[in-house]
Design a protein around this motif. Structure first.
Motif, mmCIF file in Angstrom:
data_model
loop_
_atom_site.group_PDB
_atom_site.id
_atom_site.type_symbol
_atom_site.label_atom_id
_atom_site.label_comp_id
_atom_site.label_asym_id
_atom_site.label_seq_id
_atom_site.Cartn_x
_atom_site.Cartn_y
_atom_site.Cartn_z
ATOM 1 N N TYR A 129 0.849 -1.189 0.000
ATOM 2 C CA TYR A 129 0.000 0.000 0.000
ATOM 3 C C TYR A 129 0.884 1.237 0.000
ATOM 4 C CZ TYR A 129 -3.704 3.244 1.200
ATOM 5 O OH TYR A 129 -4.585 4.296 1.182
ATOM 6 N N GLY A 130 0.835 1.995 -1.079
ATOM 7 C CA GLY A 130 1.643 3.207 -1.182
ATOM 8 C C GLY A 130 0.774 4.400 -0.846
ATOM 9 N N ILE A 131 1.350 5.348 -0.143
ATOM 10 C CA ILE A 131 0.582 6.543 0.218
ATOM 11 C C ILE A 131 1.412 7.750 -0.152
ATOM 12 C CG2 ILE A 131 -0.656 7.728 2.054
ATOM 13 C CD1 ILE A 131 0.339 5.093 3.730
ATOM 14 N N ARG A 132 0.945 8.542 -1.073
ATOM 15 C CA ARG A 132 1.706 9.745 -1.408
ATOM 16 C C ARG A 132 1.421 10.863 -0.420
ATOM 17 N NH1 ARG A 132 1.534 10.410 -7.895
ATOM 18 N NH2 ARG A 132 3.711 9.891 -8.162
ATOM 19 N N ASP A 133 0.190 11.037 -0.073
ATOM 20 C CA ASP A 133 -0.164 12.015 0.952
ATOM 21 C C ASP A 133 -1.541 11.670 1.486
ATOM 22 O OD1 ASP A 133 -2.007 12.825 -0.918
ATOM 23 O OD2 ASP A 133 -0.725 14.421 -1.672
ATOM 24 N N ILE A 134 -1.983 12.410 2.471
ATOM 25 C CA ILE A 134 -3.249 12.074 3.120
ATOM 26 C C ILE A 134 -4.420 12.234 2.150
ATOM 27 C CG2 ILE A 134 -4.813 12.677 5.011
ATOM 28 C CD1 ILE A 134 -2.263 13.430 6.616
ATOM 29 N N GLU A 135 -4.363 13.258 1.294
ATOM 30 C CA GLU A 135 -5.476 13.504 0.371
ATOM 31 C C GLU A 135 -5.623 12.386 -0.666
ATOM 32 O OE1 GLU A 135 -3.229 16.394 0.766
ATOM 33 O OE2 GLU A 135 -4.527 16.667 2.503
ATOM 34 N N HIS A 136 -4.487 11.858 -1.165
ATOM 35 C CA HIS A 136 -4.555 10.861 -2.231
ATOM 36 C C HIS A 136 -4.596 9.429 -1.715
ATOM 37 C CE1 HIS A 136 -3.203 14.450 -4.358
ATOM 38 N NE2 HIS A 136 -3.844 13.939 -5.384
ATOM 39 N N THR A 150 7.404 14.171 -2.231
ATOM 40 C CA THR A 150 6.500 15.099 -1.568
ATOM 41 C C THR A 150 5.771 16.014 -2.542
ATOM 42 O OG1 THR A 150 8.294 16.615 -1.137
ATOM 43 C CG2 THR A 150 7.749 15.082 0.610
ATOM 44 N N GLN A 151 6.163 15.962 -3.832
ATOM 45 C CA GLN A 151 5.390 16.734 -4.808
ATOM 46 C C GLN A 151 4.489 15.763 -5.575
ATOM 47 O OE1 GLN A 151 7.336 20.470 -6.614
ATOM 48 N NE2 GLN A 151 8.877 18.903 -6.676
ATOM 49 N N PHE A 175 6.704 17.582 3.986
ATOM 50 C CA PHE A 175 7.233 16.276 4.359
ATOM 51 C C PHE A 175 6.570 15.783 5.644
ATOM 52 C CE2 PHE A 175 10.775 13.696 6.290
ATOM 53 C CZ PHE A 175 10.612 12.619 5.441
ATOM 54 N N LYS A 176 6.233 16.743 6.506
ATOM 55 C CA LYS A 176 5.578 16.400 7.760
ATOM 56 C C LYS A 176 4.244 15.677 7.520
ATOM 57 C CE LYS A 176 4.623 18.787 11.972
ATOM 58 N NZ LYS A 176 4.206 20.065 12.522
ATOM 59 N N ASP A 177 3.461 16.196 6.549
ATOM 60 C CA ASP A 177 2.182 15.557 6.232
ATOM 61 C C ASP A 177 2.388 14.175 5.623
ATOM 62 O OD1 ASP A 177 0.807 17.658 7.169
ATOM 63 O OD2 ASP A 177 0.329 18.539 5.222
ATOM 64 N N TYR A 178 3.437 14.080 4.824
ATOM 65 C CA TYR A 178 3.754 12.803 4.177
ATOM 66 C C TYR A 178 4.095 11.741 5.236
ATOM 67 C CZ TYR A 178 6.330 9.606 1.050
ATOM 68 O OH TYR A 178 6.784 8.515 0.364
ATOM 69 N N VAL A 179 4.926 12.140 6.201
ATOM 70 C CA VAL A 179 5.275 11.220 7.291
ATOM 71 C C VAL A 179 4.024 10.883 8.100
ATOM 72 C CG1 VAL A 179 6.623 10.925 9.420
ATOM 73 C CG2 VAL A 179 7.652 12.063 7.434
ATOM 74 N N LYS A 180 3.165 11.892 8.315
ATOM 75 C CA LYS A 180 1.946 11.666 9.092
ATOM 76 C C LYS A 180 1.051 10.628 8.400
ATOM 77 C CE LYS A 180 -1.990 13.863 11.201
ATOM 78 N NZ LYS A 180 -2.994 14.873 10.933
ATOM 79 N N ALA A 181 0.950 10.729 7.073
ATOM 80 C CA ALA A 181 0.127 9.777 6.320
ATOM 81 C C ALA A 181 0.633 8.357 6.526
ATOM 82 C CB ALA A 181 0.124 10.148 4.838
ATOM 83 N N LYS A 182 1.943 8.194 6.491
ATOM 84 C CA LYS A 182 2.534 6.861 6.709
ATOM 85 C C LYS A 182 2.278 6.383 8.144
ATOM 86 C CE LYS A 182 4.846 6.590 2.741
ATOM 87 N NZ LYS A 182 4.372 5.698 1.696
ATOM 88 N N THR A 183 2.372 7.332 9.077
ATOM 89 C CA THR A 183 2.177 7.003 10.491
ATOM 90 C C THR A 183 0.758 6.508 10.750
ATOM 91 O OG1 THR A 183 3.773 8.723 11.047
ATOM 92 C CG2 THR A 183 2.403 7.921 12.849
#
Ligand code: ZN
Length: 475
Positions: A110-117, A142-143, A151-159
């Motif tokens: 499961y890949g997550i680019r960001d919370i929105e996607h 991150t783009q 990057f913070k949001d990206y890490v949060k999505a993974k978390t």
């Protein structure tokens, strides 16, 4: 929702699995899409427990997800019946994997680019995994679609993918501060298994990036850099690299093979007991980053197989037979073309280009020419990371070609680095045939013995095709 409707929708969605094979996409997402649309997302837990006996493992990260998931599936499928989904990012594809077969264990990439996607928190809640696995988190992606996400949001999505877990195992890379921190925060709720390198011999050749502490945001201090932001680190706030439970303790080159040893002890969720790992094997020279994929998949295997007898023999047997076909299309490889040694393949983020560069550097004992394929517009961050890799290699001659759509942007990137090297720019338009011919011509005409061709490019349409034609000619 009534059980009758759930059962009908499930059956209907499963029926579409058979017909979907004839569609160009192979039907990866459609049956899951139908199920979720007509039965509703909230019935996904029921579907999951109907179809999968023991539970599911979800694998995520920036790099190495697909290879790690493939290796994990190969290893576990000898011992258990699996439901799987590889190389995609949506809840639909994952649901399709669950619909496909009834099984003992689910293994899903499961890949997550960001919370929105993506919807990592929903995936966690609905699939209720007994294992969440992290490969690494680096800042290259991150783009998304030209929009810069922090990057913070990206890490949060993974978390969020593991945050709600109250049972099972989190398996995470402790050499990467961001994935280590995710494990660190789950230690009170679930079993956390860390994997990492314990190697004296390996040192990064690149200038060290500044990495912020995920706990307090101050700069981390490294006593050792393995690869990019991965290494042995600590912070004045007290956060430091956790001791790995499973370690890569040996890594030596033997002709065209690497001999590696993996050692450690893990908690196995299925048999509810500790299991020892001690395996030594010889693997093809797949690139240093793939050692993390091997280490990770062996750890996941030992943590979830129901058949814990002879796991070391099974790990050794599998990896001893491994070859380059495990890697995704467009993968980087090194081969001879007219007495030249050419390293060619995808390096579309900073991390990937660095590992290609590192491998080329291992082989080359003379000056290297680099045919660099640029990123696109809005990918300045990727270019900045690429520059670090180029500096580490310090090519004798740098040729810049457009790797993505924009030729103007390629020229802009060229202008930013041209004075640092003996360099040339070839503004080839966005036409795959022209680009392929240009790259092949440049390799043929080169006066250098070692040539690196990497950066951004179409994996199958350009990289695979260039490699195929070069190999065909030289055979
Ligand atoms: Zn700190």
């Amino acid at each position: 929702m009534s059980n009758v409707k759930y059962t009908l929708v499930k059956k209907f969605s499963q029926l579409t699995l058979k017909t979907m094979h004839y569609l160009p996409t192979g039907g990866k997402s459609y049956p899951g899409f139908l199920f979720l649309k007509y039965s509703g997302r909230e019935t996904l837990p029921q579907l999951t427990s109907d179809q999968i006996d023991i539970g599911s493992i979800v694998i995520t990260g920036t790099n190495g997800k697909t290879t790690t998931t493939t290796m994990t599936i190969d290893l576990l499928s000898n011992d258990m019946k699996l439901s799987t989904s590889v190389d995609n990012n949506t809840i639909y594809a994952l649901t399709t994997g669950i619909l496909k077969d009834s099984s003992e264990l689910g293994v899903f990439e499961y890949g997550i680019r960001d919370i929105e996607h993506g919807e990592p928190d929903n995936i966690q809640r609905l699939i209720d995994p007994i294992g969440v696995v992290y490969t690494n988190i680096s800042r290259e992606h991150t783009q998304v679609l030209g929009v810069k996400n922090s990057f913070k949001d990206y890490v949060k999505a993974k978390t969020l993918l593991s945050q709600g877990m109250d049972k099972g195992v989190v398996i995470t890379n402790c050499d990467d501060p961001n994935t280590a921190y995710i494990g660190f925060n789950k230690q009170d709720d679930v079993h956390v298994t860390y994997y990492g390198f314990e190697l004296e011999s390996l040192e990064d050749i690149f200038e060290a990036p500044e990495v912020k502490c995920p706990h307090c945001a101050k700069a981390l201090t490294y006593s050792k850099h393995y690869m990019n932001h991965r290494g042995i680190y600590s912070c004045e706030c007290g956060f430091k690299r956790p001791e790995p439970d499973v370690k890569l303790t040996k890594f030596v080159t033997d002709r065209d093979k690497w001999i590696i040893t993996i050692e450690g002890r893990v908690y196995n969720q299925v048999v509810d007991d500790e299991v020892d790992i001690n395996a030594t094997m010889s693997v093809p020279m797949l690139g240093i980053h793939n050692l993390y994929n091997i280490l990770c998949s062996a750890t996941v295997y030992a943590s979830f197989t129901k058949d814990v007898e002879n796991i070391n023999e099974k790990i050794e047997d599998y990896f001893n037979k491994l070859d380059f076909t495990i890697l995704p299309p467009g993968r980087f490889e090194i081969f001879e073309v007219d007495d030249k040694l050419v390293g060619i393949g995808q390096g579309d983020n900073g991390d990937a280009l660095k590992v290609n560069t590192l491998l080329m550097d291992l082989y080359a004992d003379d000056e290297v020419e680099f045919i660099y394929n640029t990123p696109d517009e809005y990918e300045d961050e990727v270019f900045a990371d690429h520059q670090v890799a180029i500096r580490g290699l310090n090519p004798a001659h740098l040729i810049v070609v457009p790797g993505r759509v924009s030729v103007d942007k390629a020229e802009d990137y060229y202008n930013q680095i041209k004075d640092e090297y003996d360099s040339d720019f070839y503004p080839v338009e966005y036409d795959f045939e022209k680009r392929i011919n240009n790259i092949i011509g440049l390799i043929k005409d080169s006066e250098y013995k070692y040539i690196l061709v990497s950066g951004c490019g179409e994996e199958q349409l350009v990289w695979d095709e260039v490699k195929r034609r070069l190999k065909e000619e030289s055979s």
